[in-house]
Structures are given as structure tokens and as C-alpha cells.
Design a protein around this motif. Structure first.
Motif, short mmCIF file in Angstrom:
data_model
loop_
_atom_site.label_atom_id
_atom_site.label_comp_id
_atom_site.label_asym_id
_atom_site.label_seq_id
_atom_site.Cartn_x
_atom_site.Cartn_y
_atom_site.Cartn_z
N PRO A 78 0.87 -1.21 -0.06
CA PRO A 78 -0.07 -0.02 -0.13
C PRO A 78 0.78 1.27 0.05
O PRO A 78 1.87 1.12 0.65
N ILE A 79 0.36 2.27 -0.65
CA ILE A 79 0.96 3.68 -0.60
C ILE A 79 0.16 4.56 0.25
O ILE A 79 -1.15 4.62 -0.13
N GLN A 80 0.61 5.44 1.10
CA GLN A 80 -0.33 6.38 1.69
C GLN A 80 0.13 7.53 0.90
O GLN A 80 1.15 7.92 0.62
N TYR A 81 -0.92 8.50 1.03
CA TYR A 81 -0.84 9.83 0.19
C TYR A 81 -1.58 10.91 1.00
O TYR A 81 -2.50 10.76 1.60
N THR A 82 -0.90 12.16 0.99
CA THR A 82 -1.64 13.28 1.24
C THR A 82 -1.62 14.38 -0.12
O THR A 82 -0.32 14.58 -0.29
N LEU A 83 -2.43 14.91 -0.35
CA LEU A 83 -2.45 16.10 -1.40
C LEU A 83 -2.62 17.38 -0.65
O LEU A 83 -4.04 17.63 -0.27
N TRP A 84 -1.99 18.49 -0.91
CA TRP A 84 -2.18 19.81 -0.30
C TRP A 84 -2.08 20.87 -1.60
O TRP A 84 -1.63 20.63 -2.56
N ALA A 85 -2.90 21.83 -1.33
CA ALA A 85 -2.89 22.88 -2.42
C ALA A 85 -2.17 24.21 -1.42
O ALA A 85 -2.42 24.21 -0.26
N CYS A 86 -1.15 24.93 -2.03
CA CYS A 86 -0.48 25.51 -1.27
C CYS A 86 -0.24 27.23 -1.90
O CYS A 86 -1.03 27.26 -3.18
N ALA A 87 0.15 27.95 -1.28
CA ALA A 87 0.25 29.20 -1.79
C ALA A 87 1.58 29.77 -2.46
O ALA A 87 1.64 30.74 -3.38
N ASP A 88 2.50 29.23 -1.95
CA ASP A 88 3.96 29.42 -2.43
C ASP A 88 4.73 28.46 -3.21
O ASP A 88 4.91 27.28 -2.63
N PRO A 129 -9.25 33.18 0.62
CA PRO A 129 -9.60 32.30 -0.41
C PRO A 129 -8.11 31.95 -0.98
O PRO A 129 -7.34 32.87 -1.09
N LEU A 130 -7.86 30.90 -1.10
CA LEU A 130 -6.16 30.52 -1.23
C LEU A 130 -5.67 31.28 -2.49
O LEU A 130 -4.64 31.22 -2.72
N LEU A 131 -6.65 31.43 -3.49
CA LEU A 131 -6.13 32.06 -4.91
C LEU A 131 -5.61 33.49 -4.58
O LEU A 131 -4.88 34.00 -5.33
N VAL A 132 -6.50 34.11 -3.41
CA VAL A 132 -6.21 35.43 -3.53
C VAL A 132 -4.54 35.36 -2.73
O VAL A 132 -3.86 36.27 -2.83
N ARG A 133 -4.33 34.42 -1.85
CA ARG A 133 -3.01 34.18 -1.18
C ARG A 133 -1.67 33.99 -2.27
O ARG A 133 -0.87 34.50 -2.16
N VAL A 134 -2.28 33.13 -3.14
CA VAL A 134 -1.30 32.80 -4.20
C VAL A 134 -0.90 34.13 -5.20
O VAL A 134 0.15 34.40 -5.51
N GLN A 135 -1.93 34.93 -5.26
CA GLN A 135 -1.84 36.39 -6.15
C GLN A 135 -0.89 37.13 -5.20
O GLN A 135 0.08 37.74 -5.64
N ALA A 136 -1.05 37.31 -3.94
CA ALA A 136 -0.40 38.16 -2.87
C ALA A 136 1.19 37.84 -2.93
O ALA A 136 1.90 38.73 -2.79
N LEU A 137 1.36 36.49 -2.90
CA LEU A 137 2.91 36.03 -3.07
C LEU A 137 3.54 35.94 -4.34
O LEU A 137 4.74 35.78 -4.28
N ASP A 138 2.76 36.28 -5.41
CA ASP A 138 3.32 36.33 -6.85
C ASP A 138 4.00 37.40 -7.05
O ASP A 138 3.46 38.65 -6.87
N PRO A 139 5.37 37.60 -7.20
CA PRO A 139 5.99 38.94 -7.68
C PRO A 139 5.39 39.84 -8.78
O PRO A 139 5.54 41.15 -8.67
N TYR A 140 4.65 39.05 -9.70
CA TYR A 140 4.00 39.63 -10.81
C TYR A 140 2.40 39.99 -10.62
O TYR A 140 1.98 40.34 -11.68
#
Length: 306
Positions: A78-88, A129-140
Motif C-alpha cells: 500500500p501507498i499512503q498519500y496526502t495532497l495539499w494545495a499551497c500558496a507559495d 481564498p487560497l487563490l487570493v494568497r497565491v496572487q499576493a505572494l506572486d511578484p508579478y
């Protein structure tokens, strides 16, 4: 010790018990690996470029997430897995708890892991919203699209692997922009013989055997992205294929792509079994990436004998 690998556009961080030997090759699959990651669709295109409730709702549609997990010596463990969505994107293991959202976890078997997820709908613990944090951490600030890291942690026995895939969220910043279409290899050939998926191909001798992809030139998309002055810039895909097998080696291990002069490489490689090997069934993988976040793979088998 941990080892960071990058080949074919796939970022892997292997735990101490899955470190890669100096003489190891990405094409020789003998231990637990994540060979490919894909999302369908490969990216989302919102109708407007402002992150408001309406566009966030558009970007919240379900996504089919696929991971190619191979474990040739694991005997089906068996293979254990965890999937995360991240901002950085720089957080390769998604370690910052304030900037991550759990998408899925569980146990699976070697092969293709398929999950239905909604990364665009992910919300952090503080209700941002995670997408808002992704945008805030994006230099562009999203000029080149918002790239949300999807980080998969997998463990088979004592072998542990982190694998990162960037989910791309676009908006029509300039005229002519269209959502990406998943790259798909139309077929493979060995010594100019068609290699079907249904049954193993018989191979005899020491090789090397010439492996090629069916022509993909007509499938490579021309696409538009915004330039630094918000002008429309037209580009063309140049697919890359990484080659893997449970026995022997490929040379080259990656094909395609373009040189600095724009010359496209051919999808032609050679597979050679090792000296002294016994007759056996060999599994082969060809993983294609379009350089824009699109990816897929083919699996083939062969009955090889010296």
C-alpha cells in the motif's frame, strides 16, 4: 538527507530512504517513484481578470488530478498519500500550515492515482481564498497567470516522495488567449513497429532498440500570453517526453524541446537492456509535458529475452 530532483518539469523531493544513487538514472525505475502528475483540465481561464466572487466561482470547478505511482519492487504494497494545495511555489513540501489546504488523503496501490479535487475553491484557515494568497505572494501579481502548487506526499514502506505540480489559473489579459489543451502522445513505435497498449511486444537481443513517438508536430499548440507591457506575445509549444523502464536505460532520457535557436528535437531514443540480464517482462513509461502545465503518459509492456 533529502534529495531534490527536477526532470521533465516534475519537481520531486525524496526522503532519506529513497535517495538517488550517484550512478542512478531517472530512466531506470527500480524503486518507488512518482513519474508523472497531471490535472484535467491542465489550466482554468476565467472570463475576467479581477479576483472577485464571480471569477473565484468560475475557477472553482472540479479538477481531475492524476499521479503516476510506480513501485516495481514493492510487490503491491500500500501507498499512503496526502495532497495539499499551497500558496507559495517555493515551498516544495507545503510545510507552511498557514498557506496550505488539505485536498485529499488516503491509501492507494501502485498505478494511477485519480482524484476529484477543487483547488480553486480552497479557503485558508483565516477564510482567505487560497487563490487570493497565491496572487499576493506572486511578484508579478498574476501577470503570468496564478500558479498554485499542488504538493503530493507519498510513502511506500520507508520510501517517501514529495511531488509538486503547478495548477495554472489564467484570465484573458490580452486578446487571443485560450485555455491549454492536454498534450497526448498519439502512439509509440519500436524499430518502426507500432507498439500497441493491449499486449506486450516481443523484443529479442542485446539492442539497442530505437523507440520513437508518433509525430506530435501538428498537436503542439500555438498560444498567446501577455508581455511585460501587456502586449500579446505568440508562442508555440515544444513538447518534451521523458522515458522510463523497469530494466535497462534510455539514451537520451528526455527527447523533444527546443534549442536556443528554436530547433525542435526529435522524439527518438534508444533503449538498451543490461548485460547478463535474464528474460523478463519489462514495463515502459513515456511521460509528455508541454511546458505550460499540461502532461499525460503512455504505459507499454514488452517481453524481452537476450
Amino acid at each position: 538527507m533529502k534529495t531534490l530532483l527536477e526532470y521533465g518539469g516534475l519537481l520531486l523531493l525524496l526522503g532519506a530512504t529513497a535517495c538517488v544513487d550517484v550512478e542512478d538514472q531517472p530512466s531506470r525505475v527500480h524503486d518507488f517513484r512518482v513519474l508523472g502528475l497531471a490535472t484535467e483540465p491542465p489550466e482554468f481561464m476565467a472570463s475576467a481578470c479581477e479576483l472577485n466572487p464571480a471569477t473565484l466561482d468560475e475557477l472553482s470547478e472540479p479538477v481531475t488530478y492524476r499521479a503516476l505511482l510506480v513501485d516495481p519492487a514493492g510487490e503491491g504494497r500500500p501507498i499512503q498519500y496526502t495532497l495539499w494545495a499551497c500558496a507559495d511555489p517555493e515551498d516544495r513540501t507545503c510545510a507552511n500550515e498557514a498557506n496550505r489546504v488539505l485536498l485529499a488523503e488516503g491509501t492507494t496501490a501502485p498505478g494511477e492515482l485519480t482524484l476529484s479535487i477543487q483547488p480553486g475553491a480552497a479557503t485558508l484557515a483565516d477564510d482567505t481564498p487560497l487563490l487570493v494568497r497565491v496572487q499576493a505572494l506572486d511578484p508579478y501579481l498574476g501577470l503570468g497567470g496564478l500558479r498554485m502548487p499542488l504538493v503530493l506526499f507519498t510513502q511506500a514502506g520507508e520510501e517517501r516522495v514529495y511531488a509538486q505540480k503547478l495548477m495554472v489559473f489564467w484570465c484573458p489579459a490580452v486578446e487571443g488567449m485560450r485555455a491549454n489543451v492536454q498534450p497526448v502522445i498519439p502512439g509509440l513505435r519500436v524499430d518502426d513497429v507500432a507498439w500497441a497498449a493491449e499486449a506486450p511486444l516481443e523484443l529479442r537481443g542485446a539492442g539497442p532498440f530505437v523507440v520513437t513517438s508518433e509525430d506530435v508536430v501538428a498537436l503542439q499548440e500555438t498560444y498567446v500570453v501577455p508581455g511585460l507591457r501587456l502586449e500579446a506575445v505568440t508562442l508555440r509549444e515544444s513538447w518534451e517526453i521523458s522515458w522510463h523502464a523497469t530494466l535497462g536505460e534510455f539514451s537520451p532520457q528526455e527527447t523533444g524541446g527546443s534549442s536556443f535557436g528554436g530547433q525542435e528535437g526529435r522524439h527518438r531514443t534508444e533503449w538498451e537492456p543490461p548485460e547478463g540480464a535474464q528474460a523478463q517482462e519489462v514495463t515502459f513509461w513515456a511521460v509528455v509535458r508541454d511546458g505550460r502545465g499540461g502532461s499525460s503518459w503512455l504505459v507499454r509492456r514488452a517481453l524481452w529475452s537476450p
